[in-house]
Design an enzyme around this catalytic site. Structure first.
Site, PDB file in Angstrom:
ATOM      1  N   GLY A  66     -82.406  29.713 -34.918  1.00 29.56           N
ATOM      2  CA  GLY A  66     -83.418  30.711 -35.206  1.00 29.56           C
ATOM      3  C   GLY A  66     -84.586  30.058 -35.906  1.00 29.56           C
ATOM      4  O   GLY A  66     -84.776  28.839 -35.847  1.00 29.56           O
ATOM      5  N   ALA A  99     -82.658  28.453 -39.282  1.00 27.34           N
ATOM      6  CA  ALA A  99     -81.298  27.918 -39.315  1.00 27.34           C
ATOM      7  C   ALA A  99     -80.760  27.709 -37.905  1.00 27.34           C
ATOM      8  O   ALA A  99     -81.275  28.252 -36.928  1.00 27.34           O
ATOM      9  CB  ALA A  99     -80.389  28.870 -40.072  1.00 27.34           C
ATOM     10  N   ILE A 105     -76.914  27.631 -35.726  1.00 30.66           N
ATOM     11  CA  ILE A 105     -75.598  28.234 -35.789  1.00 30.66           C
ATOM     12  C   ILE A 105     -74.627  27.391 -34.966  1.00 30.66           C
ATOM     13  O   ILE A 105     -74.922  27.053 -33.810  1.00 30.66           O
ATOM     14  CB  ILE A 105     -75.614  29.673 -35.209  1.00 30.66           C
ATOM     15  CG1 ILE A 105     -76.764  30.505 -35.779  1.00 30.66           C
ATOM     16  CG2 ILE A 105     -74.268  30.356 -35.389  1.00 30.66           C
ATOM     17  CD1 ILE A 105     -76.702  30.768 -37.243  1.00 30.66           C
ATOM     18  N   ASP A 140     -83.721  42.084 -38.781  1.00 29.52           N
ATOM     19  CA  ASP A 140     -83.626  41.336 -37.536  1.00 29.52           C
ATOM     20  C   ASP A 140     -82.571  41.943 -36.608  1.00 29.52           C
ATOM     21  O   ASP A 140     -81.716  41.249 -36.082  1.00 29.52           O
ATOM     22  CB  ASP A 140     -83.295  39.873 -37.832  1.00 29.52           C
ATOM     23  CG  ASP A 140     -83.523  38.969 -36.638  1.00 29.52           C
ATOM     24  OD1 ASP A 140     -84.177  39.403 -35.664  1.00 29.52           O
ATOM     25  OD2 ASP A 140     -83.032  37.830 -36.655  1.00 29.52           O
TER      26      ASP A 140
END
Length: 153
Positions: free
Chosen positions: A16, A19, A21, A145
């Site tokens: 994103g 960050a 994942i 979000d």
């Protein structure tokens, strides 16, 4: 696969704005293995105090929410100076991938299923909006979000 402290990063599953994942594995004694998700601050933001503060706040706030429709936080940690959040791994697909696939196949998701998914999202959001701290004070959480990519099916 690469080692990240006590976790083995198995597969990058997303990224994103601040960050990335990873699906990861946590190995314990006598062969215990648990799949988790590791969320790490992107390297370009790893030294930014404001990003670290937002990241830490996200983990602290989310740790107060206990609901089947909200991913659980297991740990907020630091490995080699890099902050991370270890959280529940939910197998399946995100709603964006499902919508893209159905569009590609020129199919539609049945309205009953759409309504079910929307209802479950609302249940999770209601829990977040009503979450309290250990003293019973409302946390006043606003999820900023909500998007198909963040809804796991």
């Amino acid at each position: 696969m690469k080692q990240f402290g006590k976790y083995t990063l198995v597969e990058k599953i997303g990224a994103g704005g601040m960050a990335e994942i990873w699906r990861a594995s946590l190995r314990g004694a006598d062969g215990l293995e648990k799949q988790v998700v590791i969320k790490q601050i992107l390297p370009q933001y790893a030294r930014s105090r404001s990003f670290i503060t937002m990241f830490v706040q996200e983990a602290k706030i989310a740790s107060h929410i206990q609901h089947p429709n909200v991913v659980q936080i297991y740990e907020l940690g630091q490995e080699s100076g890099q902050y991370f959040i270890a959280m529940e791994y939910v197998p399946g697909h995100d709603l964006l991938a499902i919508l893209e696939r159905t569009s590609h196949l020129e199919r539609h998701i049945p309205i009953e299923l759409c309504l079910f998914i929307a209802g479950e999202v609302c249940k999770g959001l209601e829990e977040a909006h009503n979450a309290t701290d250990a003293k019973g004070q409302l946390l006043n959480i606003i999820h900023r979000d909500i998007s198909p990519a963040n809804i796991l099916v």
